[in-house]
Design a protein around this motif. Structure first.
Motif, short mmCIF file in Angstrom:
data_model
loop_
_atom_site.label_atom_id
_atom_site.label_comp_id
_atom_site.label_asym_id
_atom_site.label_seq_id
_atom_site.Cartn_x
_atom_site.Cartn_y
_atom_site.Cartn_z
N UNK A 106 -4.33 -11.03 8.81
CA UNK A 106 -3.65 -11.50 7.61
C UNK A 106 -3.11 -10.31 6.83
N UNK A 107 -1.86 -10.42 6.39
CA UNK A 107 -1.27 -9.39 5.56
C UNK A 107 -1.56 -9.63 4.10
N UNK A 108 -1.60 -8.56 3.32
CA UNK A 108 -1.85 -8.69 1.90
C UNK A 108 -1.28 -7.50 1.14
N UNK A 109 -1.10 -7.68 -0.14
CA UNK A 109 -0.72 -6.61 -1.05
C UNK A 109 -1.63 -6.65 -2.27
N UNK A 110 -1.79 -5.52 -2.89
CA UNK A 110 -2.58 -5.44 -4.11
C UNK A 110 -1.64 -5.46 -5.31
N UNK A 111 -1.84 -6.42 -6.20
CA UNK A 111 -0.99 -6.54 -7.37
C UNK A 111 -1.88 -6.58 -8.61
N UNK A 112 -1.32 -6.17 -9.72
CA UNK A 112 -2.07 -6.17 -10.97
C UNK A 112 -1.83 -7.48 -11.72
N UNK A 113 -2.92 -8.20 -11.99
CA UNK A 113 -2.84 -9.47 -12.72
C UNK A 113 -3.78 -9.38 -13.90
N UNK B 276 -6.50 -5.30 20.91
CA UNK B 276 -5.28 -6.08 20.81
C UNK B 276 -4.33 -5.41 19.83
N UNK B 277 -3.07 -5.37 20.20
CA UNK B 277 -2.04 -4.81 19.33
C UNK B 277 -1.22 -5.95 18.74
N UNK B 278 -1.30 -6.12 17.44
CA UNK B 278 -0.45 -7.07 16.73
C UNK B 278 0.87 -6.34 16.45
N UNK B 279 1.91 -6.74 17.14
CA UNK B 279 3.18 -5.99 17.06
C UNK B 279 4.24 -6.75 16.28
N UNK B 280 5.23 -5.99 15.81
CA UNK B 280 6.36 -6.58 15.12
C UNK B 280 6.02 -7.19 13.77
N UNK B 281 5.00 -6.64 13.11
CA UNK B 281 4.59 -7.20 11.82
C UNK B 281 5.49 -6.70 10.70
N UNK B 282 5.69 -7.55 9.72
CA UNK B 282 6.48 -7.17 8.55
C UNK B 282 5.83 -5.97 7.87
N UNK B 283 6.62 -4.96 7.57
CA UNK B 283 6.07 -3.73 7.00
C UNK B 283 6.08 -3.73 5.48
N UNK B 284 7.14 -4.30 4.87
CA UNK B 284 7.28 -4.24 3.43
C UNK B 284 7.46 -5.63 2.84
N UNK B 285 7.11 -5.75 1.59
CA UNK B 285 7.45 -6.94 0.82
C UNK B 285 8.13 -6.47 -0.46
N UNK B 286 9.00 -7.31 -0.99
CA UNK B 286 9.78 -6.95 -2.18
C UNK B 286 9.43 -7.89 -3.32
N UNK C 18 10.15 -10.20 -6.36
CA UNK C 18 11.28 -11.09 -6.63
C UNK C 18 12.14 -10.51 -7.74
N UNK C 19 13.44 -10.43 -7.46
CA UNK C 19 14.39 -9.91 -8.44
C UNK C 19 14.35 -8.41 -8.58
N UNK C 20 13.74 -7.72 -7.60
CA UNK C 20 13.62 -6.27 -7.68
C UNK C 20 13.87 -5.67 -6.30
N UNK C 21 14.37 -4.43 -6.32
CA UNK C 21 14.57 -3.70 -5.07
C UNK C 21 13.34 -2.89 -4.70
N UNK C 22 12.32 -2.91 -5.55
CA UNK C 22 11.11 -2.13 -5.26
C UNK C 22 10.33 -2.80 -4.12
N UNK C 23 9.90 -1.98 -3.19
CA UNK C 23 9.16 -2.51 -2.05
C UNK C 23 7.74 -1.99 -2.06
N UNK C 24 6.87 -2.77 -1.47
CA UNK C 24 5.46 -2.38 -1.34
C UNK C 24 5.05 -2.59 0.11
N UNK C 25 4.39 -1.59 0.68
CA UNK C 25 3.97 -1.72 2.08
C UNK C 25 2.84 -2.73 2.19
N UNK C 26 2.95 -3.60 3.17
CA UNK C 26 1.95 -4.64 3.39
C UNK C 26 0.77 -4.06 4.15
#
Length: 244
Positions: free
Chosen positions: A53-60, A85-95, A97-105
């Motif tokens: 499972x992918x995740x990001x850390x955000x401040x709430x 096992x190699x999980x390949x082709x996974x999404x690397x970044x998430x953006x 909403x409404x911003x060009x800033x990216x965060x690595x997953x």
């Protein structure tokens, strides 16, 4: 040919990443590294199910929280895969909403099932294993350590005597428990260099009993002595169910 006609629409390359997960078996109860051939033979027909499972850390509200990203990915891993096992082709970044800033997953893996001898267990604990997670050399490591099932043993003394008889006499008891080092691991001292049987007398606080240790081949025998009076009880704790 006009090269521009081959790609009438712009091609967007989305950065991806690969994540490697590795399974390790720890079947030796005394924390001594297992022999690779022994482990391979014991689990040759086993399989495990890993869920990534992918995740990001955000401040709430001023606190950092883990927010899942994307859908979980499930893989079955076996000895034929060298427990990797190699999980390949996974999404690397998430953006945002409404911003060009990216965060690595970030990605984490959970062991969701073990299949042993054709029987599926929906958790490592159900199959008799404790599971722990770590990282090493950029890999996600899943380690299963074998559990030793234990029970308690209660000894009670009762006298059948006429009413009014003095029952203040104490009677000596000896209990011996025999098993292998693996079976008796739950009774090892904190320092790991001896064994102690713990008990509760008459439902009181847990206390250590003086424990004698003898060894014959692979078998270790633990011996304790205690005295009980009329209607006294001693509950011996964490006794391996496979021990004699």
């Amino acid at each position: 040919h006009d090269e521009s006609s081959l790609y009438p629409h712009p091609v967007i390359q989305v950065p991806t990443k690969n994540v490697t997960a590795e399974k390790q078996w720890d079947d030796d109860y005394d924390d001594v590294a297992d022999d690779a051939e022994t482990v391979a033979a014991a689990h040759a027909n086993d399989q495990i199910e890993l869920t990534l499972q992918g995740y990001c850390l955000v401040e709430v509200d001023g606190e950092e929280q883990k927010v899942t990203v994307g859908s979980p990915v499930v893989a079955t891993v076996a000895a034929t895969d060298s427990w990797k096992h190699v999980f390949s082709g996974l999404q690397k970044y998430t953006f945002e909403e409404g911003s060009d800033e990216k965060q690595e997953i970030q990605y984490e893996v959970v062991e969701t099932a073990i299949i042993r001898n054709g029987t599926r267990y929906d958790s490592p604990e159900a199959a008799g294993y404790e599971v722990s997670y770590s990282t090493a050399d950029g890999k996600l490591i899943v380690t299963n350590k074998a559990n030793v099932p234990t029970t308690s043993l209660t000894v009670e003394k009762r006298l059948q005597v006429p009413a009014g008889t003095n029952v203040g006499k104490k009677f000596p008891f000896t209990v011996t428990i025999t098993g292998t080092a693996k079976e008796l691991v739950g009774l090892k001292d904190a320092a790991g260099d001896g064994y102690t049987i713990w008990a509760k007398k008459n439902g009181g606080e847990k206390e250590a009993l003086e424990t004698a240790v003898t060894t014959e081949g692979d078998n270790i025998t633990l011996t304790v002595h205690f005295e009980l009076g009329h209607e006294d009880t001693v509950e011996l704790l964490d006794i391996p169910t496979n021990a004699a």
